[in-house]
Design a protein around this motif. Structure first.
Motif, PDB file in Angstrom:
ATOM      1  N   ARG A 123       0.820  -1.215   0.000  1.00  0.00           N
ATOM      2  CA  ARG A 123       0.000   0.000   0.000  1.00  0.00           C
ATOM      3  C   ARG A 123       0.854   1.265   0.000  1.00  0.00           C
ATOM      4  O   ARG A 123       0.536   2.240  -0.697  1.00  0.00           O
ATOM      5  CB  ARG A 123      -0.938  -0.034   1.207  1.00  0.00           C
ATOM      6  CG  ARG A 123      -2.025  -1.103   1.070  1.00  0.00           C
ATOM      7  CD  ARG A 123      -2.794  -1.316   2.347  1.00  0.00           C
ATOM      8  NE  ARG A 123      -3.935  -2.222   2.128  1.00  0.00           N
ATOM      9  CZ  ARG A 123      -4.580  -2.867   3.074  1.00  0.00           C
ATOM     10  NH1 ARG A 123      -4.199  -2.725   4.348  1.00  0.00           N
ATOM     11  NH2 ARG A 123      -5.588  -3.652   2.792  1.00  0.00           N
ATOM     12  N   ALA A 124       1.935   1.238   0.777  1.00  0.00           N
ATOM     13  CA  ALA A 124       2.812   2.410   0.820  1.00  0.00           C
ATOM     14  C   ALA A 124       3.484   2.649  -0.532  1.00  0.00           C
ATOM     15  O   ALA A 124       3.521   3.775  -1.040  1.00  0.00           O
ATOM     16  CB  ALA A 124       3.871   2.228   1.914  1.00  0.00           C
ATOM     17  N   LEU A 125       3.996   1.572  -1.134  1.00  0.00           N
ATOM     18  CA  LEU A 125       4.707   1.714  -2.402  1.00  0.00           C
ATOM     19  C   LEU A 125       3.749   2.081  -3.530  1.00  0.00           C
ATOM     20  O   LEU A 125       4.127   2.799  -4.464  1.00  0.00           O
ATOM     21  CB  LEU A 125       5.450   0.417  -2.717  1.00  0.00           C
ATOM     22  CG  LEU A 125       6.518   0.470  -3.818  1.00  0.00           C
ATOM     23  CD1 LEU A 125       7.531   1.581  -3.554  1.00  0.00           C
ATOM     24  CD2 LEU A 125       7.218  -0.872  -3.935  1.00  0.00           C
ATOM     25  N   ALA A 126       2.509   1.609  -3.455  1.00  0.00           N
ATOM     26  CA  ALA A 126       1.524   1.976  -4.474  1.00  0.00           C
ATOM     27  C   ALA A 126       1.342   3.483  -4.539  1.00  0.00           C
ATOM     28  O   ALA A 126       1.237   4.068  -5.627  1.00  0.00           O
ATOM     29  CB  ALA A 126       0.189   1.296  -4.183  1.00  0.00           C
ATOM     30  N   LEU A 127       1.325   4.125  -3.379  1.00  0.00           N
ATOM     31  CA  LEU A 127       1.170   5.582  -3.352  1.00  0.00           C
ATOM     32  C   LEU A 127       2.418   6.278  -3.884  1.00  0.00           C
ATOM     33  O   LEU A 127       2.327   7.264  -4.612  1.00  0.00           O
ATOM     34  CB  LEU A 127       0.870   6.039  -1.926  1.00  0.00           C
ATOM     35  CG  LEU A 127      -0.479   5.586  -1.356  1.00  0.00           C
ATOM     36  CD1 LEU A 127      -0.613   6.027   0.099  1.00  0.00           C
ATOM     37  CD2 LEU A 127      -1.634   6.144  -2.194  1.00  0.00           C
ATOM     38  N   GLU A 128       3.584   5.762  -3.543  1.00  0.00           N
ATOM     39  CA  GLU A 128       4.826   6.383  -4.017  1.00  0.00           C
ATOM     40  C   GLU A 128       4.957   6.314  -5.536  1.00  0.00           C
ATOM     41  O   GLU A 128       5.537   7.204  -6.155  1.00  0.00           O
ATOM     42  CB  GLU A 128       6.030   5.705  -3.370  1.00  0.00           C
ATOM     43  CG  GLU A 128       6.203   6.019  -1.901  1.00  0.00           C
ATOM     44  CD  GLU A 128       7.560   5.562  -1.375  1.00  0.00           C
ATOM     45  OE1 GLU A 128       8.536   5.546  -2.153  1.00  0.00           O
ATOM     46  OE2 GLU A 128       7.633   5.214  -0.176  1.00  0.00           O
ATOM     47  N   LEU A 129       4.448   5.251  -6.127  1.00  0.00           N
ATOM     48  CA  LEU A 129       4.667   5.016  -7.550  1.00  0.00           C
ATOM     49  C   LEU A 129       3.457   5.344  -8.419  1.00  0.00           C
ATOM     50  O   LEU A 129       3.524   5.181  -9.643  1.00  0.00           O
ATOM     51  CB  LEU A 129       5.058   3.548  -7.776  1.00  0.00           C
ATOM     52  CG  LEU A 129       6.360   3.102  -7.119  1.00  0.00           C
ATOM     53  CD1 LEU A 129       6.606   1.615  -7.356  1.00  0.00           C
ATOM     54  CD2 LEU A 129       7.538   3.920  -7.647  1.00  0.00           C
ATOM     55  N   ALA A 130       2.380   5.822  -7.819  1.00  0.00           N
ATOM     56  CA  ALA A 130       1.145   6.038  -8.576  1.00  0.00           C
ATOM     57  C   ALA A 130       1.348   6.968  -9.766  1.00  0.00           C
ATOM     58  O   ALA A 130       0.832   6.712 -10.859  1.00  0.00           O
ATOM     59  CB  ALA A 130       0.057   6.576  -7.653  1.00  0.00           C
ATOM     60  N   LYS A 131       2.078   8.029  -9.594  1.00  0.00           N
ATOM     61  CA  LYS A 131       2.263   8.988 -10.678  1.00  0.00           C
ATOM     62  C   LYS A 131       3.283   8.514 -11.710  1.00  0.00           C
ATOM     63  O   LYS A 131       3.437   9.132 -12.766  1.00  0.00           O
ATOM     64  CB  LYS A 131       2.658  10.359 -10.121  1.00  0.00           C
ATOM     65  CG  LYS A 131       1.553  11.023  -9.307  1.00  0.00           C
ATOM     66  CD  LYS A 131       1.919  12.436  -8.936  1.00  0.00           C
ATOM     67  CE  LYS A 131       0.841  13.064  -8.037  1.00  0.00           C
ATOM     68  NZ  LYS A 131      -0.486  13.075  -8.662  1.00  0.00           N
ATOM     69  N   LYS A 132       3.982   7.436 -11.412  1.00  0.00           N
ATOM     70  CA  LYS A 132       4.949   6.880 -12.359  1.00  0.00           C
ATOM     71  C   LYS A 132       4.305   5.897 -13.327  1.00  0.00           C
ATOM     72  O   LYS A 132       4.950   5.439 -14.270  1.00  0.00           O
ATOM     73  CB  LYS A 132       6.073   6.158 -11.606  1.00  0.00           C
ATOM     74  CG  LYS A 132       6.838   7.025 -10.613  1.00  0.00           C
ATOM     75  CD  LYS A 132       7.686   8.053 -11.317  1.00  0.00           C
ATOM     76  CE  LYS A 132       8.533   8.833 -10.302  1.00  0.00           C
ATOM     77  NZ  LYS A 132       9.357   9.882 -10.962  1.00  0.00           N
ATOM     78  N   GLY A 133       3.052   5.533 -13.067  1.00  0.00           N
ATOM     79  CA  GLY A 133       2.386   4.547 -13.913  1.00  0.00           C
ATOM     80  C   GLY A 133       2.654   3.118 -13.509  1.00  0.00           C
ATOM     81  O   GLY A 133       2.230   2.186 -14.189  1.00  0.00           O
ATOM     82  N   VAL A 134       3.363   2.920 -12.385  1.00  0.00           N
ATOM     83  CA  VAL A 134       3.676   1.575 -11.885  1.00  0.00           C
ATOM     84  C   VAL A 134       2.622   1.198 -10.856  1.00  0.00           C
ATOM     85  O   VAL A 134       2.433   1.916  -9.874  1.00  0.00           O
ATOM     86  CB  VAL A 134       5.069   1.530 -11.234  1.00  0.00           C
ATOM     87  CG1 VAL A 134       5.405   0.114 -10.773  1.00  0.00           C
ATOM     88  CG2 VAL A 134       6.134   2.065 -12.181  1.00  0.00           C
TER      89      VAL A 134
END
Length: 270
Positions: A177-188
């Motif tokens: 969940r934490a990494l999903a937020l960090e990478l959301a704007k990267k398209g990952v």
């Protein structure tokens, strides 16, 4: 031979052009995931610690796979060597499936520090180690890059006698969940798949142990693992693999930060 319809081809091979790295790929859920991603057009690196099961799986799948044994998720140096070889074979990784794990059972008071450290090391820190190593590839790819962590319903609820496993899998979901937020704007996208009790070699060994130690029949031992599933059965590895395939596909681009239970209704997130 007829020319493939350009509108149909992406449906037949939705992962064409991707390089998927699957840890713990030698058997059970990992092997099912590797077969499924390869059938969807991805080139797949089969990563694990033991060579023989990886080679057997590679022979079954055929072209488009790379075998990497000695891939110990608890050792960053081994990950780096394996990742370098995988990139040499198929280029940067664009789909990462963190599947390696183990689940020893013991009452909490008999869970040793060594057992605790081993389970946390493989099931949680291993996810951290591999993801951190692969992350530059995924960020460079951007849109379409995927991380899928194979967690467990043990990451969504508690089970007796597997406290270390529950702790590790809860940690995997938190990391997801934490990494999903960090990478959301990267398209990952970053998601977790949470199987219930699944028909794998681990479960079959557990059933054999119950039969040996208690004298119960195999059917009675199996019931220990199916009573919590409202469908009254074990989950099949292919069902988990199909969920991973969907999360890796273009159609799941807006799905991120999720922990998806594949458990016959045992766990219902709300």
């Amino acid at each position: 031979m007829p020319t493939p319809d350009p509108l149909v081809a992406p449906l037949m091979a939705p992962l064409k052009g991707h390089h998927a790295l699957v840890t713990g790929a030698g058997s059970g859920i990992g092997a099912a995931i590797a077969r499924t991603l390869a059938a969807a057009g991805a080139r797949v690196t089969l990563a694990g610690r033991r060579l023989e099961p990886l080679e057997t799986l590679a022979a079954e799948i055929g072209a488009g796979v790379h075998v990497r044994d000695g891939f110990d998720v608890t050792r960053p140096a081994a990950i780096a060597v394996g990742l370098e070889a995988a990139r040499a074979a198929f280029g940067p990784v664009s789909i990462l499936v963190n599947n390696a794990g183990e689940a020893p059972s013991a009452p909490f008071e008999k869970t040793t520090g060594e057992m605790w450290a081993q389970v946390i090391g493989v099931d949680l820190t291993g996810v951290f180690n591999v993801t951190q190593a692969v992350l530059p590839d995924l960020k460079a790819r951007g849109e379409g890059a995927r991380i899928v962590n194979v967690a467990s319903t043990a990451g969504l609820t508690g089970y007796a006698y597997v406290s270390a496993y529950c702790a590790a899998k809860h940690g995997v979901i938190g990391l997801t969940r934490a990494l999903a937020l960090e990478l959301a704007k990267k398209g990952v996208t970053v998601n977790a798949v949470c199987p219930g009790f699944t028909d794998t070699p681990i479960i079959r060994r557990a059933i054999a142990t119950i039969v040996e130690k208690t004298g119960r029949s195999a059917d009675e031992a199996l019931a220990e693992f199916t009573t919590s599933n409202p469908q009254g059965r074990l989950v099949q590895p292919q069902e988990v693999a199909d969920t991973v395939l969907w999360l890796a596909s273009p159609g799941a681009a807006s799905v991120t930060g999720q922990a998806i239970a594949v458990a016959g209704g045992e766990i219902m997130a709300g």
